[in-house]
Write an enzyme that holds these catalytic residues in place. Structure first.
Site: not given
Length: 729
Positions: A88-89, A270
Site C-alpha cells: 500500500e505504502d 459483579d
C-alpha cells in the site's frame, strides 16, 4: 534532532523480542524467512515516520508482536504482519511479495491492502474495503486476525492523531472491529478495543470509571483472597491442579451495565469475576468443571437464575465455560467462572487456539467453523451493495444463540431473536421461500414467532407462497434476509418488465414516440428516480396509466429547476466549505453553513461534537459518543466535518434529565425551586411517576452549556430524597 543510534537500538530490541516469542514454534528455515521479511520491511519503510514521529518500522513490528503474543499466530502470519503495509505504502507490489515469500503471504497481504481509486457517490470506501477483506475469509482467516492486530496497535497509539481522525478510527473500531474480535473469540482484544473507543470518545467517563476501579483495587484483592481461601483448601484436598484469577470487568462493560440497569458504579455487584482454571486431561473436563461447581456451592449460596452452562453447549465463537453467581459471606454477589486450561486459552485467543486443539480425524466442526462457513455462504450469495452488506454482516456478529430442534430431533443453532421464518431458510432456501407458517411444539404459530431454547419446529409450506416486503421485518439471519431480498428483486424486475410493455402500449395509443427525452419528461413529471421505478409503479397500479397524457410531453420545462446531482452536490459542499475552512464554529454567524442539532443525541455547548454533511438537511451536529455517530464516522469518513462551539454563546439548549428517589410531600416543589429560582433555568416539561414510595421522572430543561447542566445536576442531587440525577439522550 533525531537520535539515529537510539532509534536503531529500539528497532533491534523490538525485533529480538518478536523472535523470543516466536522461538518455541519455529521450524527449520523460519527464522531466516522472518529476518528476510524484517529487512524487506525495514528497507521499504526506511524514509517513513508515523504521526508520532517514530520510525514507521516500529508499527509492523508491533503488529507482528500482537499476532504472536496475544493471538497465538505462527510464522506465515509474522511475515505477513511485518510486510502488511509495504504494497500500500511503497514501491513493492504483490507479485514481488509472492516471488520472495510465496503465495500464502501474498494472498494475506492482498487481502489487507486497501482498494484505491474513485468511488461512486453514496458508496463508502470503508465498506468496500471491509467487504474485500472479508472475501478473503473464505481463503484465509489470518487476514482478519492480522487486521485486528493492526487495528489494536493503531488504537493503542491514537494519541498522536488529530482529533477528527481519532473519532473516525475509534468509531470504525466500535462499529466493526470490536464485534468481529468478539465473534472470533478474542475476548481480551475485544475488551481493550471497546475501552480505547471510550477513552477517545468520552474521555471524562473513561477516566472517572478507571479511577474508581483503581481506588477499589486494594479492597478487591483482599476480598478475592478471603473468598477463595476455603475453596482453594477444598480443591487441594480433592487433588486438583488449578490456578485462580480475579479480573475486574472492562471499563466499557461497567459503563454499559450502569446505563442498562440505571444504577451507579457503587451499586454494581459483579465488578469483577473470579476465574478458576483447572489443569485436567480433555476426557475429564466436563466432570471436573461440575465437581468444582459443587465444591463452590457447598460454601456459597448460588443464584439459580445466573447459572450459565457453556461447557455442554459452547457459544458459536467456541467459548466454553461454566458460570455461576454466588452470595459471599459479606453479602456481595460474585461471578465465578469455572474452566480448564484449554477452554481458557480458547477464550483468550479465540480462533488461533482452536486450531491448536484440533487433533486427529473425527474431531467434528466447531461452532466457529460453522460460523465461518455461514459467512462464506453469505459472501458467495450476496449481491447487495457494500454498505447494505456490511450492515447485514454486523447484525450477525454480536449475537447470542438460540438452540432449537427439527421434528427428527436434530439440533439447529440460530442467532438469538430468530423467528420461525429464519428456521425455514436455515433448513433450505426453497423451504424458506415457500414457507406458510410453522408448528412449534405441535402448536400452530405465525412466521414472525420468536424461537425459544428447546423449541421443536416443523415448517409448513405451499407451492403458491411467495416472499413479500413484510418478511424482512421479522427475518434476522443474513441467510434469510439475502434470499428474501433476492426474491423481491427478481419479482420487482419481472414487474418492471410488465410495466415497460404497458407504458409502450399507452404511448403508442396517444401517439407519442418513446424516445429517451420523452421518458425523461415522464420521470420528472412523476418524480421518480429511475425508469425501472416508473415501470414498477405502473405495473403495480401505484401510477395510473390513464394519467399519462399528451400534455406531459408538450409542456415546457423550467430550465432553472434542475436538481443538483450527487456529484455536483459534493462539489457545492466543498465550494461552500472553502479549502481551509474545515472547522464549523457553531453559534457564530455562519451564513455559509446550514446546520442543525441531531435529534438522536441533542448536543449542547461543551459537548464534544462533530458535523455530518447530509444530502437533505444540511449539516447535522452529533455528540462524538452518539450511537448513530459511530455508524456515520465508520462508513462516511469523507462527510465528517470538524466542529466546535463558539466562545460567545448565550443560546438555550433543550436537555433531558432523569431523576430517581424516595417519594415525600413537597419533593417536586423543592426540585422546581432549585431549577427555576436558584439557577434561573427554564423548564419545558416534567413527568414524574411514583410507585410504592419510589419515584422516577424526566425533566426537560433549557441550559446554556455542559457546565451549566453539571451545576444544575449537582444542585438537584443535593435535594433531600433524590438518589440519582443524570442526563439522558
Amino acid at each position: 534532532m533525531i537520535d539515529v543510534e537510539a532509534e536503531r537500538k529500539e528497532i533491534l530490541r523490538d525485533y529480538r523480542k518478536l523472535l523470543r516469542y516466536a522461538k518455541p514454534f519455529l521450524k527449520d528455515n523460519d527464522a531466516k524467512i522472518i529476518k528476510k521479511a524484517f529487512n524487506t520491511s525495514l528497507e521499504a519503510h526506511k524514509d517513513m515516520r508515523r504521526k508520532s514521529g517514530e520510525p514507521y518500522i516500529l508499527h509492523p513490528l508491533a503488529v507482528a508482536q500482537i499476532a504472536v503474543e496475544e493471538i497465538g499466530l505462527g510464522t506465515t502470519s509474522i511475515v505477513a504482519a511485518l510486510l502488511h503495509d509495504v504494497v500500500e505504502d511503497t514501491e513493492l507490489e504483490t507479485a514481488d511479495i509472492e516471488r520472495e515469500f510465496g503465495p500464502s503471504v501474498a494472498k494475506i497481504i492482498e487481502g489487507l491492502t486497501k482498494i484505491s481509486g474513485v468511488f461512486d457517490y453514496g458508496t463508502s470506501q470503508q465498506a468496500e474495503n471491509f467487504r474485500k477483506m472479508l472475501l478473503t475469509l473464505s481463503d484465509d482467516v489470518r487476514v482478519i486476525l492480522i487486521k485486528l492486530a493492526d487495528r489494536l496497535h493503531n488504537m493503542r497509539t491514537l494519541d498522536s492523531m488529530p482529533r477528527h481522525k481519532q473519532l473516525k478510527i475509534a468509531s470504525e473500531t466500535m462499529y466493526l472491529y470490536a464485534p468481529l474480535a468478539h465473534r472470533l473469540g478474542l475476548y481480551a482484544i475485544k475488551s481493550e478495543l471497546e475501552d480505547l473507543y471510550l477513552k477517545y470518545t468520552d474521555t471524562t467517563t473513561y477516566k472517572d470509571i478507571s479511577n474508581k476501579i483503581r481506588q477499589t483495587r486494594l479492597a478487591r484483592t483482599k476480598f478475592i483472597k478471603d473468598f477463595t481461601h476455603p475453596i482453594e483448601d477444598e480443591l487441594r484436598k480433592y487433588g486438583f491442579k488449578f490456578n485462580i484469577k480475579g479480573r475486574p470487568k472492562s471499563i466499557y462493560s461497567i459503563l454499559k451495565k450502569i446505563k442498562k440497569q440505571n444504577i451507579t458504579f457503587d451499586e454494581i455487584y459483579d465488578l469483577f469475576a473470579i476465574r478458576i482454571i483447572l489443569d485436567v486431561p480433555p476426557e475429564n473436563e466436563k466432570a471436573a468443571c461440575w465437581q468444582v461447581y459443587s465444591i463452590i456451592t457447598d460454601f456459597y449460596q448460588p443464584n439459580p437464575d445466573r447459572l450459565r452452562d457453556w461447557v455442554n453447549t459452547p457459544k458459536a465463537n467456541g467459548y466454553e465455560s461454566l458460570h455461576t453467581t454466588v452470595m459471599s459471606k459479606s453479602g456481595q454477589w460474585v461471578e465465578v467462572q469455572i474452566r480448564t486450561k484449554r477452554m481458557d486459552e480458547i477464550a483468550e485467543r479465540g480462533y488461533a487456539a482452536h486450531w491448536k486443539y484440533k487433533t486427529g480425524p473425527g474431531t467434528g466442526e466447531s461452532g466457529l467453523e460453522m460460523w465461518i462457513n455461514k459467512v462464506r455462504d453469505m459472501l458467495e450469495t450476496n449481491n447487495s451493495d457494500a454498505l447494505e452488506f456490511m450492515d447485514e454482516f454486523r447484525k450477525n456478529l454480536f449475537v447470542e444463540e438460540v438452540f432449537v430442534f427439527t421434528p427428527k430431533g436434530e439440533l439447529i443453532i440460530l442467532p438469538d431473536k430468530s423467528t420461525a421464518l429464519d428456521f425455514a431458510f436455515e433448513i433450505h432456501s426453497q423451504i424458506g421461500l415457500q414457507c406458510l407458517g410453522a408448528k412449534v411444539n405441535q402448536k400452530l404459530v405465525p412466521l414472525s414467532y420468536k424461537l425459544k431454547n428447546g423449541d421443536q419446529v416443523e415448517i409448513l409450506t405451499s407451492q403458491k407462497q411467495k416472499p413479500n416486503e413484510e418478511w424482512l421485518q421479522y427475518a434476522v439471519t443474513s441467510r434469510a434476509r439475502t434470499r428474501i431480498k433476492d426474491a423481491l428483486r427478481e419479482e420487482r424486475k419481472n414487474k418492471a418488465e410488465q410495466g415497460k410493455i404497458m407504458l409502450e402500449t399507452r404511448m403508442a395509443a396517444i401517439g407519442v414516440p418513446d424516445t429517451q427525452q420523452n421518458l425523461n419528461k415522464l420521470q420528472a413529471f412523476f418524480n421518480v428516480s429511475t425508469l425501472q421505478d416508473l415501470y414498477y409503479r405502473i405495473a403495480t397500479g401505484h401510477t395510473d396509466i390513464k394519467n399519462i397524457k399528451e400534455i406531459i410531453f408538450t409542456a415546457s420545462v423550467d430550465k432553472n429547476a434542475s436538481m443538483l446531482g450527487p456529484k455536483s452536490f459534493d462539489k457545492e459542499v466543498q465550494k461552500i466549505r472553502g479549502v481551509n475552512s474545515d472547522m464549523l464554529v457553531i453559534g457564530e454567524s455562519a451564513e455559509n453553513w446550514d446546520y442543525g442539532m441531531a435529534k438522536c443525541c441533542n448536543p449542547i455547548p461543551g459537548d464534544d461534537v462533530f458535523g455530518f454533511q447530509t444530502e437533505e438537511d444540511g449539516i447535522q451536529i452529533h455528540r462524538t459518543n452518539c450511537k448513530r455517530g459511530i455508524e456515520l464516522m465508520s462508513n462516511y469518513g469523507n462527510r465528517i466535518i470538524k466542529a466546535k462551539w463558539t466562545e460567545q454563546m448565550e443560546l438555550a439548549f433543550l436537555v433531558g434529565i432523569h431523576i430517581k428517589g424516595t417519594d415525600r410531600v413537597g419533593l417536586v416543589n423543592d426540585l422546581t425551586k432549585v431549577i427555576s429560582t436558584s439557577l434561573k433555568v427554564n423548564m419545558r416539561s416534567i413527568t414524574i411517576d411514583s410507585n410504592d414510595g419510589i419515584f422516577e421522572g424526566n425533566i426537560m430543561v433549557f441550559v446554556n452549556d455542559t457546565s451549566h447542566l453539571n451545576q444544575l445536576i449537582q444542585r438537584m442531587a443535593k435535594v433531600n430524597g433524590i438518589l440519582t440525577v443524570e442526563r439522558f439522550d
